[in-house]
Design an enzyme around this catalytic site. Structure first.
Site, PDB file in Angstrom:
ATOM      1  CG  ASN A 152     -26.697   6.826  26.875  1.00  0.00           C
ATOM      2  OD1 ASN A 152     -27.828   6.606  27.290  1.00  0.00           O
ATOM      3  ND2 ASN A 152     -25.881   7.679  27.461  1.00  0.00           N
ATOM      4  CG  HIS A 173     -22.448  -0.297  31.239  1.00  0.00           C
ATOM      5  ND1 HIS A 173     -21.413  -0.044  32.105  1.00  0.00           N
ATOM      6  CD2 HIS A 173     -23.272   0.790  31.331  1.00  0.00           C
ATOM      7  CE1 HIS A 173     -21.590   1.130  32.685  1.00  0.00           C
ATOM      8  NE2 HIS A 173     -22.716   1.658  32.245  1.00  0.00           N
ATOM      9  CE1 TYR A 179     -21.561  11.238  32.498  1.00  0.00           C
ATOM     10  CE2 TYR A 179     -22.878  11.544  30.508  1.00  0.00           C
ATOM     11  CZ  TYR A 179     -22.514  10.770  31.603  1.00  0.00           C
ATOM     12  OH  TYR A 179     -23.094   9.545  31.794  1.00  0.00           O
ATOM     13  N   GLY A 203     -22.540   8.162  34.865  1.00  0.00           N
ATOM     14  CA  GLY A 203     -23.587   7.973  35.857  1.00  0.00           C
ATOM     15  C   GLY A 203     -23.199   8.628  37.174  1.00  0.00           C
ATOM     16  NE  ARG A 250     -75.602  -6.182  19.403  1.00  0.00           N
ATOM     17  CZ  ARG A 250     -76.082  -5.716  20.565  1.00  0.00           C
ATOM     18  NH1 ARG A 250     -76.252  -4.422  20.729  1.00  0.00           N
ATOM     19  NH2 ARG A 250     -76.400  -6.534  21.545  1.00  0.00           N
TER      20      ARG A 250
END
Length: 513
Positions: free
Chosen positions: A197, A84, A54, A61, A286
Site C-alpha cells: 500500500n 493483488h 480496518y 477496500g 538563441r
C-alpha cells in the site's frame, strides 16, 4: 561494498540509486528495529480486541465492512497478496523493482505500519541476496499505492511466484529463497496490506529519472553550444547580465554551461563575414538556455516533491505514536504523478528544440556554408539525412508521451476507490521519454561534431575539441563518405548515456551546473 542503513526517518535519493543500480547492501538500524517492535505491539493489542479495525481485523477496500475472525486473519493477509498480484504484460526492469522494494522497506522501517521486525529483515535479506521478484508492466492505478507491483514483491517474500536470481535466471521464488538460506514469511494481521500500500514504484522511477535527467540537461547544454559553434552563431546571448534580468535559476545555469563550453572558440561571432549577414540566431539556438532552463527548474520542483516523499511513511492504516491506528489517504499518488508528467513535458520540449537545431545543421539554406546534410559528396552521399528522420521520429513519440497520465482517473473497487492518480503510468512513460531524449541528444552531438570538423580553417573551443576527441575514441566516427550509420549512432548514444559527453567537457570547463 557500500552499505545503506535504513532508519525511521526516510531515505535519500542517493541511497535509492545505490540500492537500485549499485546493489548496495542494506542494514536496519537499531532505532528502526525498536520502532517496528513498538508498532507491532500496538497492532497485536488491537487484534486481540473484539472491535473491528480496518486492515487488522477487516476486509479491504469495498470489502472493509466484514469483520474477520482471528482464525482467518493469516489467510486474509496471504489472500490479499495473492489476489493483488495480478499484473500483466512485460517484466519491469530490475532496477525499478529493487527501488520499489527498498522504498517499501523504508516505509515499513518507519514504525508506522505495524509490520514485525522479522518481516522487515526478510525484505532486506531478499534485496541483499540479489533476488528480484518478477513484476509486470500493468496493474497499478497509482492509488492505494502501486498495488499489483508491490503485491508481486510481497508474494516472493512468502516464497511464491517467480523471481530473478542473482545469476539473472528466473525461477520459482521459493527455490531462490531456499538457496539463499532465507525463510519465507508467514504474514500476520496488517502485514499483507502494509507490504502493498504505497507509492514506492512511481517514486523509485521518479528518483532515477531525476538522476538521468540531471546528466541529460548538462549534455543538452553541451550539444546546444556545439551547434551554436558549428553554425557560426554568437555567444553574446549567453552573457550573465542578460540572464540576471530574468532570474530563473535554471536559465542562468544553462547559459553559464553553454558559455563555458564555448570559451576560446574561433567559430563564434562571424555574423558580418557572410554574404547575408545575420542580426541574430534562430530561436532554437538563441533560446536554448530559456528552454533547457525551464526544464531544469521543473526538475528542481520534482526533486523537492521526491525529497518529501522519501521522508514519508505511506501506508493505510497507519500506526501513530499515541497508539492510534487510523485510516488515511496518504497512499494517493497525485503529488508524485504530477511531477512525473511535468518532467515528461519538459523532456519533450528539450528533445524538440534539439531536433530543430540538428535540422538547421543539415539544411544548406540555413547552415551558413555547411554542405547539404553534412554529406561528403552531396547527391552521391546522403550524409545525415536519415539520422535526422530518426531523431524526428523520437521527438514525435516524446510529444505523445508528454500527454499527462495524471489528468486521467478510472474508478475501481466497486467505486470505493473512485479517484486514482495513474502515477505508475506517468512513471513508465517518463522512462521511455528519458531513453528517447538520450538518443535525440546523441544525434545532435553526432551532427554538431561532424559540422565543426567541416569548418576547415577555424579553431573550435578547447571544450569542443575535447568532445570530438573523446567521441572519436568512443567509436563515434567523423566526416566521410556514406557508411552504415546505425553503429555510429549507437556509439553516440552510449557516449551520452554513460556520461561520456559530460566527462569529456568538465576537465576543460570545470564542473557544469
Amino acid at each position: 561494498m557500500h552499505t545503506v542503513v535504513v532508519g525511521t526517518s526516510g531515505t535519500t535519493a542517493e541511497d535509492v540509486i545505490a540500492v537500485a543500480r549499485g546493489n548496495a547492501r542494506i542494514e536496519l538500524s537499531g532505532e528502526a528495529l525498536d520502532a517496528l517492535a513498538r508498532a507491532r505491539e500496538i497492532v497485536d493489542a488491537l487484534a486481540a480486541k473484539p472491535e473491528p479495525v480496518y486492515g487488522v481485523s477487516t476486509g479491504f477496500g469495498a470489502l472493509a465492512s466484514r469483520h474477520i475472525s482471528p482464525e482467518l486473519r493469516a489467510q486474509l493477509q496471504r489472500n490479499i497478496v495473492r489476489s493483488h498480484a495480478a499484473g500483466m504484460g512485460p517484466r519491469v526492469e530490475r532496477e525499478v523493482v529493487r527501488a520499489l522494494m527498498f522504498l517499501r522497506l523504508k516505509t515499513v522501517a518507519s514504525g508506522h505500519t505495524g509490520v514485525r521486525p522479522s518481516v522487515a529483515q526478510t525484505m532486506a535479506d531478499v534485496l541483499n541476496a540479489g533476488i528480484t521478484p518478477v513484476v509486470h508492466e500493468y496493474g497499478s492505478l497509482g492509488c492505494s499505492g502501486d498495488l499489483a507491483p508491490l503485491s508481486h514483491c510481497a508474494l516472493a517474500l512468502m516464497g511464491e511466484g517467480d523471481a530473478e536470481g542473482p545469476d539473472g535466471v528466473v525461477r520459482p521464488a521459493g527455490e531462490l529463497l531456499a538457496a539463499a538460506g532465507i525463510q519465507p514469511v508467514e504474514l500476520k494481521e496488517k502485514e499483507g496490506l502494509a507490504l502493498l500500500n504505497g507509492t514506492d514504484g512511481m517514486l523509485g522511477m521518479l528518483v532515477m529519472a531525476l538522476a538521468d535527467l540531471d546528466k541529460l540537461y548538462k549534455s543538452a547544454d553541451i550539444t546546444a553550444a556545439l551547434t551554436l559553434e558549428a553554425l557560426l552563431g554568437t555567444e553574446k546571448v549567453l552573457a550573465p547580465e542578460l540572464h540576471a534580468i530574468r532570474p530563473h535559476p535554471g536559465q542562468g545555469a544553462s547559459a553559464a554551461n553553454m558559455a563555458a563550453v564555448l570559451k576560446g572558440s574561433g567559430l563564434t561571432g562571424h555574423f558580418q563575414e557572410e554574404s547575408a549577414p545575420r542580426v541574430q540566431d534562430a530561436y532554437s539556438v538563441r533560446c536554448a538556455p530559456q528552454v533547457a532552463g525551464a526544464g531544469r527548474d521543473t526538475m528542481a520542483h520534482a526533486a523537492l516533491v521526491a525529497s518529501r516523499e522519501l521522508a514519508s511513511a505511506v501506508d493505510n492504516p497507519v500506526v501513530l505514536p499515541d497508539g492510534r491506528v487510523e485510516s488515511n489517504g496518504n497512499f494517493h499518488g497525485a503529488p508524485v504523478a504530477y511531477v512525473l508528467d511535468f518532467l515528461a513535458i519538459a523532456a519533450a520540449d528539450l528533445g524538440s528544440i534539439a531536433e530543430r537545431r540538428t535540422d538547421r545543421l543539415l539544411d544548406k539554406n540555413r547552415s551558413h556554408g555547411l554542405p547539404p546534410f553534412l554529406a561528403d559528396d552531396a547527391g552521391v552521399d546522403s550524409g545525415l539525412m536519415i539520422a535526422q528522420y530518426t531523431q524526428a521520429a523520437l521527438v514525435s513519440e516524446m510529444k505523445r508521451l508528454a500527454v499527462p497520465a495524471s489528468a486521467d482517473s478510472i474508478p475501481s473497487s466497486a467505486m470505493q476507490e473512485d479517484h486514482v492518480s495513474m502515477g505508475w503510468s506517468a512513471a513508465r512513460k517518463l522512462r521511455t521519454a528519458v531513453d528517447n531524449l538520450t538518443r535525440i541528444i546523441a544525434i545532435e552531438m553526432y551532427a554538431a561534431t561532424r559540422a565543426i570538423e567541416l569548418r576547415h580553417g577555424l579553431t573550435p573551443a578547447p571544450a569542443s575539441r575535447a568532445v570530438i576527441a573523446a567521441a572519436r575514441a568512443a567509436g563515434v566516427e567523423g566526416p566521410g563518405p556514406d557508411r552504415f550509420l546505425a553503429p555510429d549512432l549507437a556509439a553516440a548514444d552510449a557516449f551520452v548515456r554513460t556520461g561520456g559527453l559530460v566527462a569529456a567537457v568538465e576537465p576543460v570547463t570545470g564542473p557544469l551546473a
